[in-house]
Design an enzyme around this catalytic site. Sequence first.
Site, PDB file in Angstrom:
ATOM      1  N   ASN A   1      -4.064   3.970   4.241  1.00  0.00           N
ATOM      2  CA  ASN A   1      -3.085   3.998   3.295  1.00  0.00           C
ATOM      3  C   ASN A   1      -2.675   2.716   2.503  1.00  0.00           C
ATOM      4  O   ASN A   1      -2.040   1.697   3.125  1.00  0.00           O
ATOM      5  CB  ASN A   1      -1.693   4.431   4.231  1.00  0.00           C
ATOM      6  CG  ASN A   1      -0.575   4.779   3.290  1.00  0.00           C
ATOM      7  OD1 ASN A   1      -0.181   4.249   2.248  1.00  0.00           O
ATOM      8  ND2 ASN A   1       0.228   5.921   3.711  1.00  0.00           N
TER       9      ASN A   1
ATOM     10  N   GLU B   1      -6.177  10.135  16.061  1.00  0.00           N
ATOM     11  CA  GLU B   1      -4.798  10.001  16.300  1.00  0.00           C
ATOM     12  C   GLU B   1      -4.516  11.058  17.206  1.00  0.00           C
ATOM     13  O   GLU B   1      -4.926  12.244  16.941  1.00  0.00           O
ATOM     14  CB  GLU B   1      -4.014  10.476  14.686  1.00  0.00           C
ATOM     15  CG  GLU B   1      -4.071   9.254  13.950  1.00  0.00           C
ATOM     16  CD  GLU B   1      -3.145   9.265  12.790  1.00  0.00           C
ATOM     17  OE1 GLU B   1      -2.090  10.124  12.759  1.00  0.00           O
ATOM     18  OE2 GLU B   1      -3.382   8.402  12.016  1.00  0.00           O
TER      19      GLU B   1
ATOM     20  N   ASP C   1       1.989   3.621  12.764  1.00  0.00           N
ATOM     21  CA  ASP C   1       1.821   5.193  12.670  1.00  0.00           C
ATOM     22  C   ASP C   1       3.538   5.367  12.338  1.00  0.00           C
ATOM     23  O   ASP C   1       4.445   4.886  12.926  1.00  0.00           O
ATOM     24  CB  ASP C   1       1.841   5.553  14.193  1.00  0.00           C
ATOM     25  CG  ASP C   1       1.265   7.091  13.828  1.00  0.00           C
ATOM     26  OD1 ASP C   1       0.323   7.316  13.118  1.00  0.00           O
ATOM     27  OD2 ASP C   1       1.782   8.137  14.514  1.00  0.00           O
ATOM     28  N   SER C   2       3.593   6.176  11.249  1.00  0.00           N
ATOM     29  CA  SER C   2       5.033   6.391  10.921  1.00  0.00           C
ATOM     30  C   SER C   2       5.380   7.920  10.725  1.00  0.00           C
ATOM     31  O   SER C   2       4.229   8.690  10.738  1.00  0.00           O
ATOM     32  CB  SER C   2       5.244   5.877   9.393  1.00  0.00           C
ATOM     33  OG  SER C   2       4.528   4.904   9.184  1.00  0.00           O
TER      34      SER C   2
ATOM     35  N   HIS D   1      12.246   1.075   8.070  1.00  0.00           N
ATOM     36  CA  HIS D   1      11.592   1.096   9.309  1.00  0.00           C
ATOM     37  C   HIS D   1      10.349   0.357   9.572  1.00  0.00           C
ATOM     38  O   HIS D   1      10.354  -0.287  10.812  1.00  0.00           O
ATOM     39  CB  HIS D   1      11.216   2.729   9.392  1.00  0.00           C
ATOM     40  CG  HIS D   1      10.440   3.412   8.234  1.00  0.00           C
ATOM     41  ND1 HIS D   1      10.797   2.983   7.041  1.00  0.00           N
ATOM     42  CD2 HIS D   1       9.234   4.017   8.105  1.00  0.00           C
ATOM     43  CE1 HIS D   1       9.934   3.283   6.148  1.00  0.00           C
ATOM     44  NE2 HIS D   1       9.162   4.106   7.033  1.00  0.00           N
ATOM     45  N   ARG D   2       9.647   0.017   8.546  1.00  0.00           N
ATOM     46  CA  ARG D   2       8.686  -0.721   8.545  1.00  0.00           C
ATOM     47  C   ARG D   2       8.857  -2.266   8.927  1.00  0.00           C
ATOM     48  O   ARG D   2       8.337  -2.927   9.578  1.00  0.00           O
ATOM     49  CB  ARG D   2       7.418  -0.557   7.441  1.00  0.00           C
ATOM     50  CG  ARG D   2       6.243  -1.215   7.324  1.00  0.00           C
ATOM     51  CD  ARG D   2       5.148  -0.519   6.472  1.00  0.00           C
ATOM     52  NE  ARG D   2       5.003   0.694   7.125  1.00  0.00           N
ATOM     53  CZ  ARG D   2       5.268   1.842   6.346  1.00  0.00           C
ATOM     54  NH1 ARG D   2       5.918   1.628   5.230  1.00  0.00           N
ATOM     55  NH2 ARG D   2       4.835   3.015   6.817  1.00  0.00           N
TER      56      ARG D   2
ATOM     57  N   THR E   1      -5.970   1.080   8.527  1.00  0.00           N
ATOM     58  CA  THR E   1      -5.105   1.822   7.788  1.00  0.00           C
ATOM     59  C   THR E   1      -5.898   2.440   6.557  1.00  0.00           C
ATOM     60  O   THR E   1      -6.863   1.648   6.168  1.00  0.00           O
ATOM     61  CB  THR E   1      -3.880   1.503   7.341  1.00  0.00           C
ATOM     62  OG1 THR E   1      -3.034   2.751   6.764  1.00  0.00           O
ATOM     63  CG2 THR E   1      -3.648   0.352   6.392  1.00  0.00           C
TER      64      THR E   1
HETATM   65  P1  ITT Z   1      -3.089   5.603   8.265  1.00  0.00           P
HETATM   66  O1  ITT Z   1      -4.439   5.441   7.790  1.00  0.00           O
HETATM   67  O2  ITT Z   1      -2.313   4.542   8.540  1.00  0.00           O
HETATM   68  O3  ITT Z   1      -3.240   6.542   9.533  1.00  0.00           O
HETATM   69  P2  ITT Z   1      -1.221   7.595   6.993  1.00  0.00           P
HETATM   70  O4  ITT Z   1      -0.841   7.948   5.305  1.00  0.00           O
HETATM   71  O5  ITT Z   1      -2.241   8.717   7.558  1.00  0.00           O
HETATM   72  O6  ITT Z   1      -2.057   6.420   7.112  1.00  0.00           O
HETATM   73  P3  ITT Z   1       0.518   8.034   9.056  1.00  0.00           P
HETATM   74  O7  ITT Z   1      -0.513   8.900  10.062  1.00  0.00           O
HETATM   75  O8  ITT Z   1       1.345   7.076   9.652  1.00  0.00           O
HETATM   76  O9  ITT Z   1      -0.298   7.314   7.958  1.00  0.00           O
HETATM   77  O10 ITT Z   1       1.397   9.177   8.459  1.00  0.00           O
HETATM   78  C1  ITT Z   1       2.613   8.918   8.147  1.00  0.00           C
HETATM   79  C2  ITT Z   1       3.034   9.949   6.763  1.00  0.00           C
HETATM   80  O11 ITT Z   1       4.433   9.230   6.421  1.00  0.00           O
HETATM   81  C3  ITT Z   1       2.118   9.804   5.466  1.00  0.00           C
HETATM   82  O12 ITT Z   1       2.177  10.940   4.888  1.00  0.00           O
HETATM   83  C4  ITT Z   1       2.930   8.568   4.834  1.00  0.00           C
HETATM   84  O13 ITT Z   1       2.550   8.600   3.418  1.00  0.00           O
HETATM   85  C5  ITT Z   1       4.263   8.915   5.118  1.00  0.00           C
HETATM   86  N1  ITT Z   1       4.928   7.427   5.097  1.00  0.00           N
HETATM   87  C6  ITT Z   1       4.756   6.583   5.987  1.00  0.00           C
HETATM   88  N2  ITT Z   1       5.600   5.533   5.706  1.00  0.00           N
HETATM   89  C7  ITT Z   1       6.431   5.808   4.796  1.00  0.00           C
HETATM   90  C8  ITT Z   1       7.416   5.410   3.883  1.00  0.00           C
HETATM   91  O14 ITT Z   1       7.607   4.110   4.241  1.00  0.00           O
HETATM   92  N3  ITT Z   1       7.886   5.888   2.847  1.00  0.00           N
HETATM   93  C9  ITT Z   1       7.442   7.137   2.547  1.00  0.00           C
HETATM   94  N4  ITT Z   1       6.567   7.801   3.231  1.00  0.00           N
HETATM   95  C10 ITT Z   1       5.967   7.237   4.229  1.00  0.00           C
END
Ligand code: ITT
Length: 181
Positions: free
Chosen positions: A10, A37, A66-67, A168-169, A8
């Site tokens: 993030n 993605e 993926d969220s 959720h996570r 990830t």
């Molecule tokens: P990856 O590298 O893991 O893909 P990402 O930030 O691009 O990181 P996603 O594609 O899963 O992640 O996008 C999910 C979006 O939702 C992203 O903008 C996150 O900041 C947000 N998000 C995910 N989980 C969250 C949480 O627990 N609380 C608030 N925002 C969340």
Amino acid sequence: MRKIVFVTGNRDKVREVKEILEKKNIEIVQKNLDYPELQEDELEPIASYGARWAADKLNMPVIVDDSGIFIHALNGFPGPYSAFVEKHLGNQKILKLMDGETNRNATFKSVIGYCEPGSEPLVFTGKVEGNIAYVERGTGGFGFDPIFEYHDKTFAEIGDIEKNKVSHRQRALEKFCNWLD
Ligand code: ITT
């Protein structure tokens, strides 16, 4: 202690996943590898494809997460487009879209994809139901946390420790850990 590579970019996800899995005696090592993605309506195929791609690329077992937030009054938007929407619109614009909307229900979803090189990927889905707040509240968390209300407080107000008990996570990781056991 078992070690698992989490692919990830993030850091906030890494912080939460580390805290949740430490309690299960699992050490998390982050790999910042930008996996492709897919454009899909659901998160499961995106996590599944990403996990397989990363496991084969790194030649080691990996997890991905993926969220997305699915707002009922917006027919599930932004859902799988959550990252794009957060980056380019942000919480204020989402609140604007929700202006005058009385149905504030939203589902936060996280899909953990797990894959070993050369094997089929597995996915574990966690969901939490809540509401979209009228204004951003709280300073904790990240992303949509200031606008996602769970039992009258936003995820940004309850902070990491409480969030990691109900998020959720956490729910997706719980399923993953049960499978690992
Ligand atoms: P990856 O590298 O893991 O893909 P990402 O930030 O691009 O990181 P996603 O594609 O899963 O992640 O996008 C999910 C979006 O939702 C992203 O903008 C996150 O900041 C947000 N998000 C995910 N989980 C969250 C949480 O627990 N609380 C608030 N925002 C969340």
